[in-house]
Scaffold this active site. Structure first.
Site, PDB file in Angstrom:
ATOM      1  N   TRP A 153      56.164  23.655   4.211  1.00 16.81           N
ATOM      2  CA  TRP A 153      56.882  22.619   4.979  1.00 16.81           C
ATOM      3  C   TRP A 153      56.730  21.239   4.350  1.00 16.81           C
ATOM      4  O   TRP A 153      57.321  20.266   4.841  1.00 16.81           O
ATOM      5  CB  TRP A 153      56.395  22.611   6.431  1.00 16.81           C
ATOM      6  CG  TRP A 153      56.754  23.847   7.209  1.00 16.81           C
ATOM      7  CD1 TRP A 153      57.524  24.911   6.762  1.00 16.81           C
ATOM      8  CD2 TRP A 153      56.384  24.181   8.546  1.00 16.81           C
ATOM      9  NE1 TRP A 153      57.637  25.867   7.747  1.00 16.81           N
ATOM     10  CE2 TRP A 153      56.949  25.452   8.855  1.00 16.81           C
ATOM     11  CE3 TRP A 153      55.627  23.546   9.531  1.00 16.81           C
ATOM     12  CZ2 TRP A 153      56.781  26.074  10.101  1.00 16.81           C
ATOM     13  CZ3 TRP A 153      55.456  24.169  10.778  1.00 16.81           C
ATOM     14  CH2 TRP A 153      56.038  25.415  11.042  1.00 16.81           C
ATOM     15  N   LYS A 154      55.907  21.128   3.340  1.00 18.41           N
ATOM     16  CA  LYS A 154      55.699  19.841   2.646  1.00 18.41           C
ATOM     17  C   LYS A 154      55.397  18.726   3.672  1.00 18.41           C
ATOM     18  O   LYS A 154      54.761  18.981   4.679  1.00 18.41           O
ATOM     19  CB  LYS A 154      56.898  19.526   1.748  1.00 18.41           C
ATOM     20  CG  LYS A 154      57.174  20.676   0.756  1.00 18.41           C
ATOM     21  CD  LYS A 154      58.112  20.313  -0.356  1.00 18.41           C
ATOM     22  CE  LYS A 154      58.309  21.523  -1.274  1.00 18.41           C
ATOM     23  NZ  LYS A 154      59.186  21.267  -2.404  1.00 18.41           N
TER      24      LYS A 154
ATOM     25  N   HIS B 188      50.665  22.866  -6.767  1.00 19.58           N
ATOM     26  CA  HIS B 188      52.116  22.695  -6.622  1.00 19.58           C
ATOM     27  C   HIS B 188      52.590  21.624  -7.608  1.00 19.58           C
ATOM     28  O   HIS B 188      51.860  20.657  -7.880  1.00 19.58           O
ATOM     29  CB  HIS B 188      52.451  22.286  -5.185  1.00 19.58           C
ATOM     30  CG  HIS B 188      53.917  22.373  -4.902  1.00 19.58           C
ATOM     31  ND1 HIS B 188      54.799  21.395  -5.283  1.00 19.58           N
ATOM     32  CD2 HIS B 188      54.657  23.344  -4.333  1.00 19.58           C
ATOM     33  CE1 HIS B 188      56.029  21.760  -4.936  1.00 19.58           C
ATOM     34  NE2 HIS B 188      55.964  22.947  -4.348  1.00 19.58           N
TER      35      HIS B 188
ATOM     36  N   GLU C  18      57.442  28.293 -10.025  1.00 19.24           N
ATOM     37  CA  GLU C  18      58.413  27.332  -9.499  1.00 19.24           C
ATOM     38  C   GLU C  18      58.860  26.412 -10.628  1.00 19.24           C
ATOM     39  O   GLU C  18      58.162  25.430 -10.939  1.00 19.24           O
ATOM     40  CB  GLU C  18      57.777  26.493  -8.387  1.00 19.24           C
ATOM     41  CG  GLU C  18      57.312  27.294  -7.199  1.00 19.24           C
ATOM     42  CD  GLU C  18      57.218  26.434  -5.924  1.00 19.24           C
ATOM     43  OE1 GLU C  18      57.848  26.825  -4.939  1.00 19.24           O
ATOM     44  OE2 GLU C  18      56.572  25.387  -5.935  1.00 19.24           O
TER      45      GLU C  18
ATOM     46  N   SER D 229      64.676  26.269  -4.608  1.00 16.64           N
ATOM     47  CA  SER D 229      65.998  26.434  -4.002  1.00 16.64           C
ATOM     48  C   SER D 229      66.292  27.876  -3.575  1.00 16.64           C
ATOM     49  O   SER D 229      67.422  28.351  -3.709  1.00 16.64           O
ATOM     50  CB  SER D 229      67.093  25.907  -4.939  1.00 16.64           C
ATOM     51  OG  SER D 229      66.894  24.518  -5.185  1.00 16.64           O
TER      52      SER D 229
ATOM     53  N   GLY E  13      60.770  25.990   0.207  1.00 17.39           N
ATOM     54  CA  GLY E  13      60.600  24.630   0.678  1.00 17.39           C
ATOM     55  C   GLY E  13      61.659  24.293   1.721  1.00 17.39           C
ATOM     56  O   GLY E  13      61.556  24.662   2.894  1.00 17.39           O
ATOM     57  N   GLY E  14      62.698  23.605   1.297  1.00 20.82           N
ATOM     58  CA  GLY E  14      63.732  23.081   2.201  1.00 20.82           C
ATOM     59  C   GLY E  14      64.243  24.086   3.231  1.00 20.82           C
ATOM     60  O   GLY E  14      64.353  23.764   4.422  1.00 20.82           O
TER      61      GLY E  14
HETATM   62  P1  13P Z   1      62.802  24.055  -2.344  1.00 21.83           P
HETATM   63  O1  13P Z   1      62.917  25.442  -1.735  1.00 21.83           O
HETATM   64  O2  13P Z   1      63.130  22.964  -1.403  1.00 21.83           O
HETATM   65  O3  13P Z   1      63.511  23.983  -3.662  1.00 21.83           O
HETATM   66  O4  13P Z   1      61.228  23.853  -2.660  1.00 21.83           O
HETATM   67  C1  13P Z   1      60.544  24.823  -3.377  1.00 21.83           C
HETATM   68  C2  13P Z   1      59.114  24.512  -3.312  1.00 21.83           C
HETATM   69  O5  13P Z   1      58.653  23.546  -3.925  1.00 21.83           O
HETATM   70  C3  13P Z   1      58.249  25.365  -2.486  1.00 21.83           C
HETATM   71  O6  13P Z   1      56.901  25.123  -2.736  1.00 21.83           O
END
Ligand code: 13P
Length: 249
Positions: free
Chosen positions: A10-11, A94, A166, A212, A233-234
């Site tokens: 979820w950052k 990360h 990633e 993504s 992430g998003g």
């Molecule tokens: P996104 O899915 O938003 O590209 O982010 C990937 C990520 O950094 C997951 O740790």
């Protein structure tokens, strides 16, 4: 049939009440998923989310941790504090930690070793920038991050480690590595792991793809032989975009 390991990062999003609402939705929709699902809220929401997911199959993760158990380390979070809240897994290295906060392979390795010592399951993130890829340094960069990140990790401890590939240029950009490209890098990571731990351990390693990942590319990515899950992430910030990723099959 293998089980996939799908993790939500979820950052720096979600207040406590937002996190609780999302976690409740995920428990209702994914609480009995056959995949292994981890959610990593921000530190401030860990305690509240832990209450919500208790008794479900969802695993609680943290997005980072400090490299020490206690002491004068202003602003850091100890693995003991994470365990105290019911955290089982921790994302380490990360690319946002590496690039925005200048975390080195050496620091990340210390965190990996400490997480293992404390029986937290690390997800070690690796990945190249676009400039590194274009300069033909992909294997040197990713291979180096794997080797350095795992330095001193025993074969027995490796079984609880996950690697997340990633590519930095694919994070939050809407650009995904093609499934073929991602699978090739995952295959290369297995070659590096084979040289370190032997073929059986390398084969058994769970390697997630991140960058993504969305409902409409998850199935294609996960169909590849070397892709064992996703770090999202998003698309993990809403049940309506995350649930279909977990339920890709
Ligand atoms: P996104 O899915 O938003 O590209 O982010 C990937 C990520 O950094 C997951 O740790």
């Amino acid at each position: 049939m293998r089980n996939y390991y799908i993790a939500a990062n979820w950052k720096m999003h979600m207040t406590v009440s937002e996190a609780v609402a999302l976690a409740q939705d995920l428990v209702a929709k994914l609480g009995k998923s056959k995949e292994r699902v981890m959610i990593a809220p921000p530190f401030t929401a860990l305690a509240a989310v832990a209450q919500v997911i208790r008794g479900s199959s969802l695993v609680l993760g943290a997005q980072n941790m400090g490299p020490e158990t206690k002491g004068a380390h202003t602003g850091e979070i100890s693995p003991l504090m994470l365990k105290d809240l019911g955290v089982k897994a921790v994302i380490l290295g990360h690319s946002e930690r590496r690039h925005s906060y200048l975390e080195t392979d050496e620091l990340i390795n210390r965190k990996v070793l400490l997480a293992l010592e404390q029986e937290l399951q690390p997800i070690l993130c690796v990945g190249e920038t676009l400039a590194e890829r274009e300069a033909g340094k992909l294997e040197a960069v990713v291979g180096g991050q794997v080797r350095e990140g795992l330095k001193g990790v025993s074969a027995a401890a490796l079984a609880t480690v996950t690697i997340a590939y990633e590519p930095v240029w694919a994070i939050g950009t809407g650009k995904t590595a093609t499934p073929e490209d991602a699978d090739a890098v995952h295959g290369y990571i297995r070659i590096v792991l084979t040289s370190l731990y032997g073929e059986a351990a390398a084969k058994a390693m769970v390697i997630q793809y991140g960058g993504s990942v969305k409902a409409d590319n998850a199935a294609e990515l996960m169909a590849k032989p070397n892709i064992d899950g996703a770090l999202v992430g998003g698309a993990s910030l809403k049940a309506e975009t995350f649930v279909p990723i977990v339920s890709f099959r």
